[in-house]
Each structure stands twice: as structure tokens, then as C-alpha cells.
Design a protein around this motif. Sequence first.
Motif, short mmCIF file in Angstrom:
data_model
loop_
_atom_site.label_atom_id
_atom_site.label_comp_id
_atom_site.label_asym_id
_atom_site.label_seq_id
_atom_site.Cartn_x
_atom_site.Cartn_y
_atom_site.Cartn_z
N ARG A 101 -25.17 24.48 -16.31
CA ARG A 101 -23.90 23.81 -16.55
C ARG A 101 -23.78 23.47 -18.04
O ARG A 101 -24.75 23.23 -18.72
N ARG A 114 -20.45 22.83 -21.40
CA ARG A 114 -19.06 22.61 -21.80
C ARG A 114 -18.72 23.60 -22.92
O ARG A 114 -19.57 23.93 -23.75
N ALA A 127 -15.58 22.10 -18.58
CA ALA A 127 -16.86 22.29 -17.90
C ALA A 127 -16.97 23.73 -17.40
O ALA A 127 -16.01 24.29 -16.87
N VAL A 128 -18.14 24.31 -17.60
CA VAL A 128 -18.42 25.68 -17.16
C VAL A 128 -19.78 25.74 -16.47
O VAL A 128 -20.61 24.86 -16.65
N LYS A 129 -19.97 26.80 -15.71
CA LYS A 129 -21.22 27.04 -15.00
C LYS A 129 -21.63 28.49 -15.23
O LYS A 129 -20.79 29.39 -15.18
N TRP A 156 -19.77 32.82 -17.98
CA TRP A 156 -19.44 31.45 -17.60
C TRP A 156 -18.21 31.40 -16.70
O TRP A 156 -17.25 32.15 -16.92
N LEU A 157 -18.24 30.52 -15.72
CA LEU A 157 -17.10 30.24 -14.85
C LEU A 157 -16.56 28.87 -15.20
O LEU A 157 -17.35 27.93 -15.40
N GLU A 187 -15.35 25.38 -14.25
CA GLU A 187 -15.51 24.52 -13.08
C GLU A 187 -14.19 23.83 -12.84
O GLU A 187 -13.55 23.36 -13.76
N ARG A 188 -13.80 23.74 -11.62
CA ARG A 188 -12.49 23.18 -11.30
C ARG A 188 -12.54 21.71 -11.10
O ARG A 188 -13.42 21.07 -10.82
#
Length: 150
Positions: A63, A65, A126-128, A146-147, A149-150
Amino acid sequence: MSDSLLSPVVDEDGAPFWEYAALGELRVQACAAPGCGELRFPPRPCCPHCQSFASEWRPMSGRGRIWSYVVPHPPLLPAYAEQAPYNAVVVELAEAPKIRLAGNVVSGPDAALNSVDPGRLRIGAAVKAVFCPAGPDAPGVTVVRWLLER
């Protein structure tokens, strides 16, 4: 000029990073000297804090940013032009804010570089981490993307 996406260069110091990525793990090199333990990226043989050559690879949560991003205009390589508009991001890791990794925000592990509308990107979002094959020019190499994050 090549018509393929840029592939990672796997060197001796960074090889463990790519080996862990192929297993779906995000790990960062750390000093293994007693009393130090500093994380470092990019990987290198010697700790810049205590000059020890002892190291280990610590798991990260995956995780982070978005610290910075860009949408290249125009893309410089033909294979990237085909995927425009795409993003290039720098991600600050959640548990190691001094460690920043470059990559792309995508909608899924196998999604194209242009799978996320650039208008959705924000500094601090925020990303994962997700892991996907680098492509035909780097068989067996897995890259971190990276995805949001919702």
C-alpha cells in the motif's frame, strides 16, 4: 527504435526484488547490521547509513500513496503512443515514506497502461500494488503496477 514497452533491467543487487515480485510480494532491501535496519531503494550492496554490506529483504504491505504523476504528451516511443493517454506515477510506500517506486496506475493486473482515466489521479491518492508480467521482451519478469483504492 523498439516498438515494445521498456523492460526492467535485472542486475545482481536488484534481482531479489524481481524474484519476490514474481511471487506477488513487494519487498524492499534493508540493512541487516545490528542497530541499523534502514530500508533502501534502489537496492545496492552497501548501506548508505552505516556502510554495512549485510542486507535482507523485508516484506511491505503493497500500500502507498501517489507522491507524483505525469501523463506524457506526446509519448516518445511508438509502443507507448499506442497506449496514450497513460500515466507514470511515483508511489510513496505506506510503511516506508522515504521509499518511492515508479510505475503505472492500472484498472487491474492485466490491464493496459491506459486503463485508468488520467482525470482520476490525485497526489496523495491511496494505491495498492498489483503484479503483472513485464511482457514479451522480458519473459519471466513481473512488474509492480498500482490500483487506486476506493
